[in-house]
Design a protein around this motif. Sequence first.
Motif, mmCIF file in Angstrom:
data_model
loop_
_atom_site.group_PDB
_atom_site.id
_atom_site.type_symbol
_atom_site.label_atom_id
_atom_site.label_comp_id
_atom_site.label_asym_id
_atom_site.label_seq_id
_atom_site.Cartn_x
_atom_site.Cartn_y
_atom_site.Cartn_z
ATOM 1 N N GLY A 1 0.803 -1.220 0.000
ATOM 2 C CA GLY A 1 0.000 0.000 0.000
ATOM 3 C C GLY A 1 0.839 1.275 0.000
ATOM 4 N N VAL A 2 2.066 1.180 0.509
ATOM 5 C CA VAL A 2 2.947 2.365 0.513
ATOM 6 C C VAL A 2 3.306 2.749 -0.919
ATOM 7 C CG1 VAL A 2 5.288 3.127 1.115
ATOM 8 C CG2 VAL A 2 3.852 2.003 2.831
ATOM 9 N N TYR A 3 3.454 1.749 -1.783
ATOM 10 C CA TYR A 3 3.737 2.049 -3.191
ATOM 11 C C TYR A 3 2.563 2.774 -3.824
ATOM 12 C CZ TYR A 3 3.853 1.417 -8.212
ATOM 13 O OH TYR A 3 3.778 1.654 -9.555
ATOM 14 N N TRP A 4 1.335 2.243 -3.617
ATOM 15 C CA TRP A 4 0.162 2.862 -4.238
ATOM 16 C C TRP A 4 -0.062 4.277 -3.733
ATOM 17 C CZ3 TRP A 4 -1.904 1.202 -8.548
ATOM 18 C CH2 TRP A 4 -1.691 -0.136 -8.911
ATOM 19 N N SER A 5 0.329 4.499 -2.479
ATOM 20 C CA SER A 5 0.173 5.835 -1.907
ATOM 21 C C SER A 5 1.313 6.765 -2.291
ATOM 22 C CB SER A 5 0.091 5.692 -0.377
ATOM 23 O OG SER A 5 0.018 6.924 0.242
ATOM 24 N N GLY A 6 2.394 6.194 -2.834
ATOM 25 C CA GLY A 6 3.563 7.029 -3.148
ATOM 26 C C GLY A 6 4.231 7.570 -1.894
ATOM 27 N N ALA A 7 4.166 6.815 -0.811
ATOM 28 C CA ALA A 7 4.534 7.342 0.499
ATOM 29 C C ALA A 7 5.958 7.019 0.933
ATOM 30 C CB ALA A 7 3.559 6.800 1.560
ATOM 31 N N TRP A 8 6.805 6.490 0.028
ATOM 32 C CA TRP A 8 8.122 6.098 0.517
ATOM 33 C C TRP A 8 8.973 7.263 1.034
ATOM 34 C CZ3 TRP A 8 6.348 5.141 -4.437
ATOM 35 C CH2 TRP A 8 6.935 5.874 -5.475
ATOM 36 N N PRO A 9 8.882 8.477 0.470
ATOM 37 C CA PRO A 9 9.689 9.544 1.074
ATOM 38 C C PRO A 9 9.297 9.790 2.521
ATOM 39 C CG PRO A 9 8.853 10.213 -1.078
ATOM 40 C CD PRO A 9 8.146 8.951 -0.714
ATOM 41 N N GLU A 10 7.989 9.704 2.802
ATOM 42 C CA GLU A 10 7.522 9.932 4.172
ATOM 43 C C GLU A 10 7.923 8.781 5.094
ATOM 44 O OE1 GLU A 10 5.661 10.438 1.456
ATOM 45 O OE2 GLU A 10 5.428 12.621 1.560
ATOM 46 N N VAL A 11 7.891 7.566 4.564
ATOM 47 C CA VAL A 11 8.308 6.401 5.359
ATOM 48 C C VAL A 11 9.774 6.569 5.756
ATOM 49 C CG1 VAL A 11 8.798 3.924 5.238
ATOM 50 C CG2 VAL A 11 6.644 4.782 4.347
ATOM 51 N N ILE A 12 10.584 6.961 4.798
ATOM 52 C CA ILE A 12 12.014 7.140 5.072
ATOM 53 C C ILE A 12 12.220 8.256 6.087
ATOM 54 C CG2 ILE A 12 14.171 7.945 4.025
ATOM 55 C CD1 ILE A 12 13.375 6.298 1.539
ATOM 56 N N LYS A 13 11.471 9.305 5.935
ATOM 57 C CA LYS A 13 11.583 10.438 6.869
ATOM 58 C C LYS A 13 11.287 9.984 8.300
ATOM 59 C CE LYS A 13 11.748 14.968 7.572
ATOM 60 N NZ LYS A 13 13.042 15.571 7.517
ATOM 61 N N ILE A 14 10.177 9.269 8.480
ATOM 62 C CA ILE A 14 9.794 8.811 9.824
ATOM 63 C C ILE A 14 10.849 7.845 10.361
ATOM 64 C CG2 ILE A 14 8.107 7.437 11.121
ATOM 65 C CD1 ILE A 14 6.720 9.886 10.499
ATOM 66 N N ALA A 15 11.296 6.938 9.503
ATOM 67 C CA ALA A 15 12.298 5.961 9.940
ATOM 68 C C ALA A 15 13.582 6.672 10.373
ATOM 69 C CB ALA A 15 12.597 4.964 8.817
ATOM 70 N N GLU A 16 13.961 7.692 9.624
ATOM 71 C CA GLU A 16 15.192 8.427 9.960
ATOM 72 C C GLU A 16 15.026 9.228 11.249
ATOM 73 O OE1 GLU A 16 16.090 10.612 6.387
ATOM 74 O OE2 GLU A 16 17.134 8.910 5.471
ATOM 75 N N ILE B 1 -5.646 3.411 12.061
ATOM 76 C CA ILE B 1 -5.991 4.655 11.364
ATOM 77 C C ILE B 1 -6.332 4.323 9.920
ATOM 78 C CG2 ILE B 1 -5.142 6.934 10.632
ATOM 79 C CD1 ILE B 1 -3.198 6.807 13.032
ATOM 80 N N VAL B 2 -7.573 4.634 9.535
ATOM 81 C CA VAL B 2 -7.991 4.390 8.150
ATOM 82 C C VAL B 2 -7.755 5.677 7.378
ATOM 83 C CG1 VAL B 2 -9.870 3.715 6.617
ATOM 84 C CG2 VAL B 2 -9.749 2.761 8.920
ATOM 85 N N SER B 3 -6.746 5.664 6.546
ATOM 86 C CA SER B 3 -6.479 6.838 5.721
ATOM 87 C C SER B 3 -5.408 6.495 4.703
ATOM 88 C CB SER B 3 -6.023 8.026 6.574
ATOM 89 O OG SER B 3 -4.630 7.990 6.787
ATOM 90 N N ASP B 4 -5.180 7.441 3.810
ATOM 91 C CA ASP B 4 -4.060 7.310 2.903
ATOM 92 C C ASP B 4 -2.768 7.382 3.715
ATOM 93 O OD1 ASP B 4 -2.128 9.430 1.094
ATOM 94 O OD2 ASP B 4 -2.749 7.541 0.181
ATOM 95 N N VAL B 5 -1.850 6.481 3.431
ATOM 96 C CA VAL B 5 -0.626 6.407 4.240
ATOM 97 C C VAL B 5 0.201 7.683 4.099
ATOM 98 C CG1 VAL B 5 1.587 5.196 4.451
ATOM 99 C CG2 VAL B 5 -0.502 3.891 4.211
ATOM 100 N N LYS B 6 0.322 8.170 2.881
ATOM 101 C CA LYS B 6 1.157 9.364 2.651
ATOM 102 C C LYS B 6 0.639 10.540 3.462
ATOM 103 C CE LYS B 6 3.148 12.034 -1.193
ATOM 104 N NZ LYS B 6 4.509 11.480 -1.310
ATOM 105 N N GLU B 7 -0.692 10.721 3.385
ATOM 106 C CA GLU B 7 -1.294 11.849 4.088
ATOM 107 C C GLU B 7 -1.080 11.727 5.599
ATOM 108 O OE1 GLU B 7 -5.284 12.454 2.632
ATOM 109 O OE2 GLU B 7 -5.545 14.161 4.005
#
Lengths: 77, 546
Positions: B185-200, B288-294
């Motif tokens: 789902g992270v791919y469909w949301s285009g959320a990898w920059p945010e995932v990396i940010k949180i992880a960092e 939390i039900v929402s778009d991951v990126k958002e």
Amino acid sequence: MNKIIFLDAKIGVDSIGRIVNVLRKGKVKFQEINMKFSDENVSVYIKLDGELNEIEWLTKKLYRLADVENVKVVEDG
Amino acid sequence: MTIYDAFYGVNDVKLFTFKHEQGAIHAADAYARIKKIPGVVMVTSGPGATNLVTGLANAYMDSSPVIAISGQVATEILGRDGFQETDIIGVTFPITKFNYMVKSPNELPSAFRLAYKIALSGRPGPVLIDVPKDLQNAVYEKDEDLSKKIKLDKFDLPKPDLQKLSQAIDILLNSERPVLLVGGGVYWSGAWPEVIKIAEIFNAPIVSTFPGKNSIPNDHILYMGPSGMHGRVEADAALANADVILALGTRFSDRTVGRFREMNEKTVIHIDVDASEINKNVRAKVGIVSDVKEALQLMVKMLPYVAKKNEKFLNWLYSIRRSYEEVLERLSSSMDFAPWKVLKILRKSVPADCITTTGVGAHQMWCELHWDVYVPGTFITSAGLGTMGFGLPAAIGAKIAAPNKPVLLIDGDGSFQMTMSNLSLIRDYNLPLIMVIFDNRALMIVKQWQLYMYSRRVFETEFSHRPDFIKIANAYEIDGYKPSSYDEIERLVKWSLRNNEPILLDIPLDREKDIVLPWVKPGSWLTEVIMPEGMNVDLKYSEKNE
């Protein structure tokens, strides 16, 4: 735990086919299923017995169906 | 036929005719995953439609937006066992997000518009529209809007619940070893920059599901790899020793976590577009039900300063990775071709944005372990259904979607044979592919199960020397080779890229040694992973670990 699910569907028996295929996934016991048709609009009443988590999950799956609306869960009795 | 005939002479729609409908729908599936718009497949009634079933189930399990259009017998024959009649609507209820048999020609435009929207809205998925023959021939008069039967707004994603986000942040700030679990789902949301940010921010390891491998650049320092049945040991260790898991766009497949019992002892924050996935397999402390990126964008804004932590934990995970790679280096010295080394050679031979598809089998599991996805959206595999035969048609679909990018197919001999009739499209439509067959002449994963779980009772999982894949390739005017060294693999792949020519490489693997390890057996917990010989690591973390 006995619960009743009410819902409305919009595409006649094809909606019922979709609904039944969702219900089949539930680890619950079905006690009664009633349907009332008005042209292609269907009101469905499902009485079932199972764990609350499982019934809640089934309800969410039912709500996901594109032609289903007004999904409500109430206590039996 | 009438719909098909309508495309005659139409220049702005390109049709690709496959040798089997299963190939066509897998291609449409891969097309959709790359373009992030529905891939469309069209088939005739009866056996044409039923040949879609595997592909629909595949797209359903991997949440891919495919639109299938099936012909149907004329309405006056419906239900009367007409020639090539199948109740495809009934057959596909459980494996489509929605399906619909058109009742009048006036419904046709609305049906297709709705199919497009439903396939893409919320969690993507396949939709089938069934069109009886007489309606294809009938005259359209005016648009009959079907949207009054379908509540599309139910697929609109709610805004992330700020209170729950705040709760999630509190949990993460008070955690000792938070881990991010990234799904498809992270791919469909285009959320990898945010995932990396949180992880960092949290210096937290990132673990993925198998489809989640396509969601995140695999060369990021915090990425441990996929976890689970054929996942990386360091990823298993990360997840097993996490106190808090931030699960993003994942459905918590049994293949990812092994056993739900231990996972339910952890504190899980679960963000997903599909409400029915929250608390389905693993209980979420915060769902939390929402778009991951958002959701993650808001989370980043809401986070205070976070002191760096987790260094010891990360170093311990990296040491596990080093142990595994040292063992593999030793094992490879006794093999003509070690699968993981072949993958490393292929990886360095193709550009970072090369699209890779796989079939299903041991080769796929080696890819899960050792194929580095540098660019999200460039790794296409059948994860949820595990459909043998997916690889080649998916590679064709990928090439149609991205004609200017190289496409690499990594397949097994068993999986390849299931759909190899579609090789004809490569020359017929000028779709050059690099095809690499991991040829162990076995249904290797099944054989592995026989060896480990059925008292070594190996039968009907080993193939003969037939067929000769080089001759098969040549029959379709494709050059085929059986490389004798890693250098030759590299040379041939680079030749194919330079000349934009299709190529098939048949890599012989030893079926007595091609056992995919590490392995978490079904029903086992992540720390019960079977490691390769020579690797002996305790996967329970303690503060004393380096």
